[in-house]
Write an enzyme that holds these catalytic residues in place. Structure first.
Site, PDB file in Angstrom:
ATOM      1  N   LEU A 151       0.830  -1.200   0.000  1.00 57.85           N
ATOM      2  CA  LEU A 151       0.000   0.000   0.000  1.00 57.85           C
ATOM      3  C   LEU A 151       0.869   1.256   0.000  1.00 57.85           C
ATOM      4  CD1 LEU A 151      -2.753   1.376   0.136  1.00 57.85           C
ATOM      5  CD2 LEU A 151      -2.634   1.183   2.637  1.00 57.85           C
ATOM      6  N   TYR A 152       1.977   1.215   0.734  1.00 55.87           N
ATOM      7  CA  TYR A 152       2.901   2.356   0.741  1.00 55.87           C
ATOM      8  C   TYR A 152       3.309   2.710  -0.683  1.00 55.87           C
ATOM      9  CZ  TYR A 152       7.278   4.925   1.263  1.00 55.87           C
ATOM     10  OH  TYR A 152       8.282   5.850   1.147  1.00 55.87           O
TER      11      TYR A 152
END
Length: 335
Positions: A151-152
């Site tokens: 997700l980062y």
């Protein structure tokens, strides 16, 4: 110049603020000083330049729209460097909403500030993690990055696309910088070098993922900062070679927009990195060998030919020198 730098209590942001002040710029620093890790370390970073006559600090969160709008309206920065983000790749699995609030909503607030206040150039931090499932080395900005594995990385890919849209729609020159595995003095306590050093000095085992066989373009923080400053001073325009064909991922063609890798071109295997640290500490590590973590890529390798061509710079600090300088700082700060 008057420059807004977000994340000035952070690892890279504090180094950048100091360099900009040293060369005579006026720096407006914005940081929320959150407690994701030791706040006293963040305060100590700030203390190195907080009293400088050309530094002004704003304690605020990027996700606070009114606070960001006020920072732009009050201080009217000529250029902006956005380094503030929720740190910790694996933290995203537990707190995804925090990531999106900081890295996506917060970045939108920065873009809106640039749009409405005539900012000359926005430089923002992206990451080598956007290369995700790519396996062809070295990683080049001219290759598509459509398959992030965390997700980062997805939030940083979103930043790149958001910046391109604002560059195209509103003519805001935007430069994204894909950092490769940054390390050095004043680093984050959740980063590998920090964790390894503390554990070795405490006589505790270190967790070595992928049995230490993956390689990284470990990049010393001062090399990163030099690249940031040189790109900040080089405002992108549209690509004159674009003739209606598909725009290049790194240069667009329809917008004043650029993407650069900033990383050491010589990747180092993790086991060698640990060996260098052992030599600097004068102690051997007890290693707990583990498989590759979910979301990690086996290797990274930076192609920085565009950085060299555009701003005449390539990161050059070796891990032997860089790790030694980190250990010297760590012993002075903690021991």
């Amino acid at each position: 110049m008057k420059i807004l730098v977000t994340g000035t209590a952070g690892f890279i942001g504090s180094h950048l603020a100091q360099r900009l002040l040293d060369r005579g710029d006026e720096v407006i620093g914005l940081d929320n000083l959150n407690d994701y890790y030791d706040v006293t370390l963040k305060q100590a970073r700030l203390a190195r330049f907080a009293e400088h006559p050309n530094y002004t600090h704003i304690t605020a969160d990027l996700a606070d729209r009114a606070a960001v709008e006020s920072a732009f309206a009050t201080h009217k920065p000529q250029r902006v460097v956005n380094l503030a983000a929720q740190a910790g790749v694996r933290y995203a699995a537990e707190n995804p909403h925090v990531y999106v609030a900081s890295n996506v909503t917060g970045f939108l607030h920065i873009l809106e500030g640039c749009r409405h206040h005539g900012v000359e150039h926005l430089v923002y931090a992206s990451t080598s993690s956007v290369y995700g499932a790519n396996t062809k080395m070295p990683f080049t900005e001219h290759r598509a990055t459509e398959h992030p594995l965390t997700l980062y990385a997805a939030t940083k890919k979103a930043n790149e696309q958001m910046a391109h849209s604002y560059a195209h729609l509103y003519g805001i020159p935007c430069t994204g910088l894909r950092f490769f595995t940054v390390y050095g003095p004043w680093g984050r306590p959740d980063m590998a070098l920090f964790l390894f050093t503390k554990a070795i000095l405490d006589g505790q085992p270190i967790k070595v993922f992928n049995h230490g066989h993956h390689k990284r373009s470990f990049t010393f923080v001062e090399d990163i900062v030099e690249g940031v400053i040189r790109t900040l001073d080089s405002v992108p325009g549209t690509n004159p070679d674009w003739n209606g064909m598909t725009p290049d991922p790194a240069t667009s063609g329809v917008a004043p927009y650029r993407i650069y890798n900033i990383g050491n071109e010589q990747p180092v295997e993790l086991l060698r990195y640990i060996e260098v640290l052992e030599d600097c500490l004068g102690r051997k590590a007890e290693m707990q060998m583990l498989p590759l973590q979910a979301g990690d890529v086996p290797d990274t390798e930076a192609d920085v030919s565009d950085l060299i061509a555009s701003v005449d710079y390539r990161p050059s600090v070796s891990v032997e020198d860089g790790v030694a300088r980190f250990v010297e700082w760590y012993r002075g700060y903690y021991v």
